[in-house]
Design a protein around this motif. Structure first.
Motif, PDB file in Angstrom:
ATOM      1  N   SER A 134      -4.526  21.147  28.897  1.00  0.00           N
ATOM      2  CA  SER A 134      -4.461  20.645  27.524  1.00  0.00           C
ATOM      3  C   SER A 134      -5.843  20.613  26.880  1.00  0.00           C
ATOM      4  O   SER A 134      -6.424  19.563  26.682  1.00  0.00           O
ATOM      5  CB  SER A 134      -3.857  19.241  27.499  1.00  0.00           C
ATOM      6  N   VAL A 135      -6.368  21.775  26.576  1.00  0.00           N
ATOM      7  CA  VAL A 135      -7.672  21.854  25.930  1.00  0.00           C
ATOM      8  C   VAL A 135      -7.451  21.948  24.418  1.00  0.00           C
ATOM      9  O   VAL A 135      -6.948  22.943  23.908  1.00  0.00           O
ATOM     10  CB  VAL A 135      -8.485  23.062  26.431  1.00  0.00           C
ATOM     11  N   TYR A 136      -7.803  20.870  23.740  1.00  0.00           N
ATOM     12  CA  TYR A 136      -7.781  20.831  22.285  1.00  0.00           C
ATOM     13  C   TYR A 136      -9.225  20.876  21.828  1.00  0.00           C
ATOM     14  O   TYR A 136     -10.070  20.171  22.357  1.00  0.00           O
ATOM     15  CB  TYR A 136      -7.131  19.540  21.784  1.00  0.00           C
ATOM     16  N   ILE A 137      -9.504  21.712  20.835  1.00  0.00           N
ATOM     17  CA  ILE A 137     -10.878  21.822  20.367  1.00  0.00           C
ATOM     18  C   ILE A 137     -10.928  21.536  18.869  1.00  0.00           C
ATOM     19  O   ILE A 137     -10.087  22.005  18.112  1.00  0.00           O
ATOM     20  CB  ILE A 137     -11.491  23.194  20.716  1.00  0.00           C
ATOM     21  N   ALA A 138     -11.906  20.726  18.484  1.00  0.00           N
ATOM     22  CA  ALA A 138     -12.129  20.367  17.079  1.00  0.00           C
ATOM     23  C   ALA A 138     -13.322  21.165  16.575  1.00  0.00           C
ATOM     24  O   ALA A 138     -14.399  21.123  17.174  1.00  0.00           O
ATOM     25  CB  ALA A 138     -12.382  18.871  16.968  1.00  0.00           C
ATOM     26  N   ILE A 139     -13.116  21.887  15.482  1.00  0.00           N
ATOM     27  CA  ILE A 139     -14.125  22.790  14.946  1.00  0.00           C
ATOM     28  C   ILE A 139     -14.407  22.433  13.486  1.00  0.00           C
ATOM     29  O   ILE A 139     -13.466  22.165  12.732  1.00  0.00           O
ATOM     30  CB  ILE A 139     -13.634  24.254  15.041  1.00  0.00           C
ATOM     31  N   PRO A 140     -15.670  22.445  13.070  1.00  0.00           N
ATOM     32  CA  PRO A 140     -15.964  22.195  11.661  1.00  0.00           C
ATOM     33  C   PRO A 140     -15.456  23.358  10.803  1.00  0.00           C
ATOM     34  O   PRO A 140     -15.862  24.499  10.989  1.00  0.00           O
ATOM     35  CB  PRO A 140     -17.492  22.094  11.612  1.00  0.00           C
ATOM     36  N   ASN A 141     -14.535  23.066   9.918  1.00  0.00           N
ATOM     37  CA  ASN A 141     -13.986  24.084   9.023  1.00  0.00           C
ATOM     38  C   ASN A 141     -14.932  24.223   7.829  1.00  0.00           C
ATOM     39  O   ASN A 141     -15.358  23.215   7.268  1.00  0.00           O
ATOM     40  CB  ASN A 141     -12.592  23.645   8.561  1.00  0.00           C
ATOM     41  N   PRO A 142     -15.271  25.443   7.409  1.00  0.00           N
ATOM     42  CA  PRO A 142     -16.199  25.635   6.292  1.00  0.00           C
ATOM     43  C   PRO A 142     -15.769  24.968   4.982  1.00  0.00           C
ATOM     44  O   PRO A 142     -16.606  24.718   4.127  1.00  0.00           O
ATOM     45  CB  PRO A 142     -16.261  27.160   6.126  1.00  0.00           C
ATOM     46  N   ILE A 198     -12.175  19.066   9.512  1.00  0.00           N
ATOM     47  CA  ILE A 198     -12.202  19.399  10.931  1.00  0.00           C
ATOM     48  C   ILE A 198     -10.864  20.045  11.252  1.00  0.00           C
ATOM     49  O   ILE A 198      -9.817  19.483  10.929  1.00  0.00           O
ATOM     50  CB  ILE A 198     -12.372  18.135  11.798  1.00  0.00           C
ATOM     51  N   THR A 199     -10.878  21.207  11.857  1.00  0.00           N
ATOM     52  CA  THR A 199      -9.643  21.860  12.274  1.00  0.00           C
ATOM     53  C   THR A 199      -9.511  21.700  13.780  1.00  0.00           C
ATOM     54  O   THR A 199     -10.464  21.959  14.522  1.00  0.00           O
ATOM     55  CB  THR A 199      -9.626  23.349  11.890  1.00  0.00           C
ATOM     56  N   ILE A 246      -8.367  17.316   9.973  1.00  0.00           N
ATOM     57  CA  ILE A 246      -8.751  15.935   9.714  1.00  0.00           C
ATOM     58  C   ILE A 246      -9.696  15.953   8.518  1.00  0.00           C
ATOM     59  O   ILE A 246     -10.726  16.642   8.543  1.00  0.00           O
ATOM     60  CB  ILE A 246      -9.429  15.308  10.953  1.00  0.00           C
ATOM     61  N   TRP A 247      -9.318  15.232   7.469  1.00  0.00           N
ATOM     62  CA  TRP A 247     -10.015  15.241   6.190  1.00  0.00           C
ATOM     63  C   TRP A 247     -10.444  13.849   5.774  1.00  0.00           C
ATOM     64  O   TRP A 247      -9.763  12.866   6.079  1.00  0.00           O
ATOM     65  CB  TRP A 247      -9.081  15.731   5.090  1.00  0.00           C
ATOM     66  N   ASP A 248     -11.481  13.767   4.978  1.00  0.00           N
ATOM     67  CA  ASP A 248     -11.739  12.594   4.173  1.00  0.00           C
ATOM     68  C   ASP A 248     -10.656  12.616   3.088  1.00  0.00           C
ATOM     69  O   ASP A 248     -10.434  13.672   2.462  1.00  0.00           O
ATOM     70  CB  ASP A 248     -13.128  12.680   3.530  1.00  0.00           C
ATOM     71  N   PRO A 249      -9.928  11.514   2.863  1.00  0.00           N
ATOM     72  CA  PRO A 249      -8.809  11.540   1.908  1.00  0.00           C
ATOM     73  C   PRO A 249      -9.183  12.013   0.504  1.00  0.00           C
ATOM     74  O   PRO A 249      -8.427  12.788  -0.108  1.00  0.00           O
ATOM     75  CB  PRO A 249      -8.328  10.080   1.888  1.00  0.00           C
TER      76      PRO A 249
END
Length: 151
Positions: A36-44, A48-49, A122-125
């Motif tokens: 179960s490798v989940y990776i969080a990446i900074p989306n341009p 966060i994706t 994951i976003w700032d609202p």
């Protein structure tokens, strides 16, 4: 976990605790194991994706195609993955976001967790609201995508 398909849909507002943790929706929660490798990446675009295991496998295949001789490709991968993080869920269904990703996404007090079907973001609202309202041609593009998907 192999053979299962996780689907991420909906919008969920979540508080961020003092340890930079966000509770995921119950249906999105995952365990802690080597499969179960989940990776969080900074989306341009400023969020966060989060990629689940099946998407991480596909991403790994694509990344392995970038040769060491491709200076630009290697530099971009370094910039992207130096801020990325591997996520795990604790027993209460929370993921901890590292400081680099928090800053990238502008996260302080609350987070909007948004399903993108195969991934989630994951976003700032407030940033999420501005992002959705930023382009009036969205409906035309949405129609093209829906047609391409056969929906």
């Amino acid at each position: 976990m192999s053979g299962s398909i996780n689907i991420y849909v909906g919008e969920h507002i979540r508080s961020i605790d003092a340890k930079c943790r966000i509770a995921l929706p119950a249906k999105w929660r995952f365990g802690v194991d080597s499969d179960s490798v989940y990776i969080a990446i900074p989306n341009p675009v400023g969020c966060i994706t989060v990629y689940p295991p099946k998407m991480v496998e596909k991403l790994n295949d694509k990344i392995s195609e970038v040769s060491l001789g491709d200076e630009v490709g290697q530099k971009i991968l370094t910039k992207l993955f130096s801020k990325a993080d591997q996520l795990t869920c604790d027993v209460q269904g929370r993921v901890q976001i590292n400081k680099l990703l928090m800053v990238h996404a502008g996260l302080i007090k609350d987070a909007m967790v948004v399903g993108n079907f195969a991934t989630f973001s994951i976003w700032d609202p407030e940033r999420y609201s501005r992002y959705l309202g930023s382009d009036s041609s969205d409906q035309h593009e949405m129609n093209k995508i829906l047609t391409k998907l056969g929906l």
